[in-house]
Design an enzyme around this catalytic site. Sequence first.
Site, PDB file in Angstrom:
ATOM      1  N   HIS A   1      39.080  48.305  30.478  1.00 20.90           N
ATOM      2  CA  HIS A   1      38.043  47.446  31.064  1.00 20.90           C
ATOM      3  C   HIS A   1      37.063  48.285  31.915  1.00 20.90           C
ATOM      4  O   HIS A   1      37.037  48.146  33.148  1.00 20.90           O
ATOM      5  CB  HIS A   1      38.736  46.377  31.917  1.00 20.90           C
ATOM      6  CG  HIS A   1      37.914  45.168  32.194  1.00 20.90           C
ATOM      7  ND1 HIS A   1      36.801  45.183  32.996  1.00 20.90           N
ATOM      8  CD2 HIS A   1      38.030  43.880  31.775  1.00 20.90           C
ATOM      9  CE1 HIS A   1      36.279  43.976  33.064  1.00 20.90           C
ATOM     10  NE2 HIS A   1      36.997  43.167  32.334  1.00 20.90           N
TER      11      HIS A   1
ATOM     12  N   ARG B   1      47.537  46.383  35.119  1.00 24.49           N
ATOM     13  CA  ARG B   1      46.560  46.730  36.168  1.00 24.49           C
ATOM     14  C   ARG B   1      47.022  46.327  37.561  1.00 24.49           C
ATOM     15  O   ARG B   1      46.361  46.682  38.547  1.00 24.49           O
ATOM     16  CB  ARG B   1      45.196  46.097  35.856  1.00 24.49           C
ATOM     17  CG  ARG B   1      45.188  44.565  35.889  1.00 24.49           C
ATOM     18  CD  ARG B   1      43.781  44.015  35.661  1.00 24.49           C
ATOM     19  NE  ARG B   1      43.770  42.562  35.838  1.00 24.49           N
ATOM     20  CZ  ARG B   1      42.664  41.851  35.960  1.00 24.49           C
ATOM     21  NH1 ARG B   1      41.467  42.443  35.904  1.00 24.49           N
ATOM     22  NH2 ARG B   1      42.729  40.541  36.121  1.00 24.49           N
TER      23      ARG B   1
ATOM     24  N   GLU C   1      33.949  47.755  27.073  1.00 19.49           N
ATOM     25  CA  GLU C   1      35.412  47.699  27.110  1.00 19.49           C
ATOM     26  C   GLU C   1      36.019  47.835  25.714  1.00 19.49           C
ATOM     27  O   GLU C   1      36.156  46.832  24.999  1.00 19.49           O
ATOM     28  CB  GLU C   1      35.855  46.394  27.756  1.00 19.49           C
ATOM     29  CG  GLU C   1      35.127  46.033  29.040  1.00 19.49           C
ATOM     30  CD  GLU C   1      35.308  44.581  29.431  1.00 19.49           C
ATOM     31  OE1 GLU C   1      36.215  43.908  28.883  1.00 19.49           O
ATOM     32  OE2 GLU C   1      34.540  44.094  30.285  1.00 19.49           O
TER      33      GLU C   1
HETATM   34  O1  TA6 Z   1      35.959  41.582  30.216  1.00 19.55           O
HETATM   35  C1  TA6 Z   1      35.302  40.382  30.387  1.00 19.55           C
HETATM   36  C2  TA6 Z   1      36.188  39.415  31.129  1.00 19.55           C
HETATM   37  O2  TA6 Z   1      37.205  38.923  30.304  1.00 19.55           O
HETATM   38  C3  TA6 Z   1      35.287  38.330  31.691  1.00 19.55           C
HETATM   39  O3  TA6 Z   1      35.505  37.109  31.022  1.00 19.55           O
HETATM   40  C4  TA6 Z   1      35.654  38.298  33.171  1.00 19.55           C
HETATM   41  O4  TA6 Z   1      36.709  37.404  33.387  1.00 19.55           O
HETATM   42  C5  TA6 Z   1      36.062  39.748  33.395  1.00 19.55           C
HETATM   43  O5  TA6 Z   1      36.828  40.062  32.251  1.00 19.55           O
HETATM   44  C6  TA6 Z   1      36.733  40.033  34.715  1.00 19.55           C
HETATM   45  O6  TA6 Z   1      38.033  39.504  34.750  1.00 19.55           O
HETATM   46  P1  TA6 Z   1      38.893  39.710  36.116  1.00 19.55           P
HETATM   47  O7  TA6 Z   1      40.226  39.099  35.848  1.00 19.55           O
HETATM   48  O8  TA6 Z   1      38.949  41.197  36.354  1.00 19.55           O
HETATM   49  O9  TA6 Z   1      38.085  39.031  37.191  1.00 19.55           O
END
Ligand code: TA6
Length: 301
Positions: A169, A85, A275
């Site tokens: 995501h 990403r 997700e």
């Molecule tokens: O998808 C859930 C997660 O793992 C949460 O724990 C939170 O950290 C989110 O992803 C967002 O992560 P990021 O690295 O995009 O801020």
Amino acid sequence: VVFSEDNSRVTAELPTGESVTVLLYGATVISWKDAAGDEKLWLSEAAKLDGSKAVRGGIPIVFPVFGTAPTHPQTKSLPQHGFARTSRWEFLGKSTSESMAGPAANEPTVKLDFGLSSAAPGLDPLATTNWPFRFNLIYSVTLKRDSLTTSIVATNDDAQPFDCQVLLHTYLRVKDITTVEITGLADATYIDKVDNATTKTSTTPTTTITSETDRVYTPASPSSPVTVSTSGTPLYHVTRDNLANVVIWNPWTAKAAAMADFEPKEGFRNMLCVEPGAVAGWQSVEAGDAFEGAQTIALAN
Ligand code: TA6
């Protein structure tokens, strides 16, 4: 297919008006609109789209690690959610329904393909130093009138196996999180990351979001849809192909306030992350083999 003037993104539109926009940075889908122009994904108003950090919203690609894995030798030095990403992907081209065979030929369809490999100039340098495997990723985004499919193929071009996790995501847009009901997760086990990563079983047929929620589900049926409804009306049916897990995340008030690139702060009321991924454990990909996974988000109305 229209390239933006600054060559940072690709937009495709169907003759019927639906559209999708993909930022080459992260091959991040940042917009998916229906024929009326209604946006289906949530994108923070403070999302960085200049390549300075992962996009807050849309559909970031998580590879080769979900979260961080401090005790996993191969990926312990990687940043949260890996480097896919935060790399600049290459646009490999498009195909439209006219150029497709089979059932797609008679319904408006456009497929955009993106690539990232260990040899790519756009690869996040962190990858080469912290995950030194030869690999190739192909990410395809397929837009139809009432659905968006995103699929990833991770090929091991190395002489040794590697472990990876893969997750899409996706930030879905909703009008009001307090009216949202999620079905399709009944009799699934889940890891509750806001409760000491305790493993639980979802007993109720419907899941609602009333506070910070961060759960890694393993639904009993790998192919059954996860449906997001609002006030009883289905909005999205999310189906998975070879992705055994579904993460459900909403940061709620405090975590939204803590993320500098999450704006407006009340925006958590308008998004729900659903997700699909393969993140409970590791996928070991043999030399020369590939891991493939896909999601389809179908519009329910
Ligand atoms: O998808 C859930 C997660 O793992 C949460 O724990 C939170 O950290 C989110 O992803 C967002 O992560 P990021 O690295 O995009 O801020």
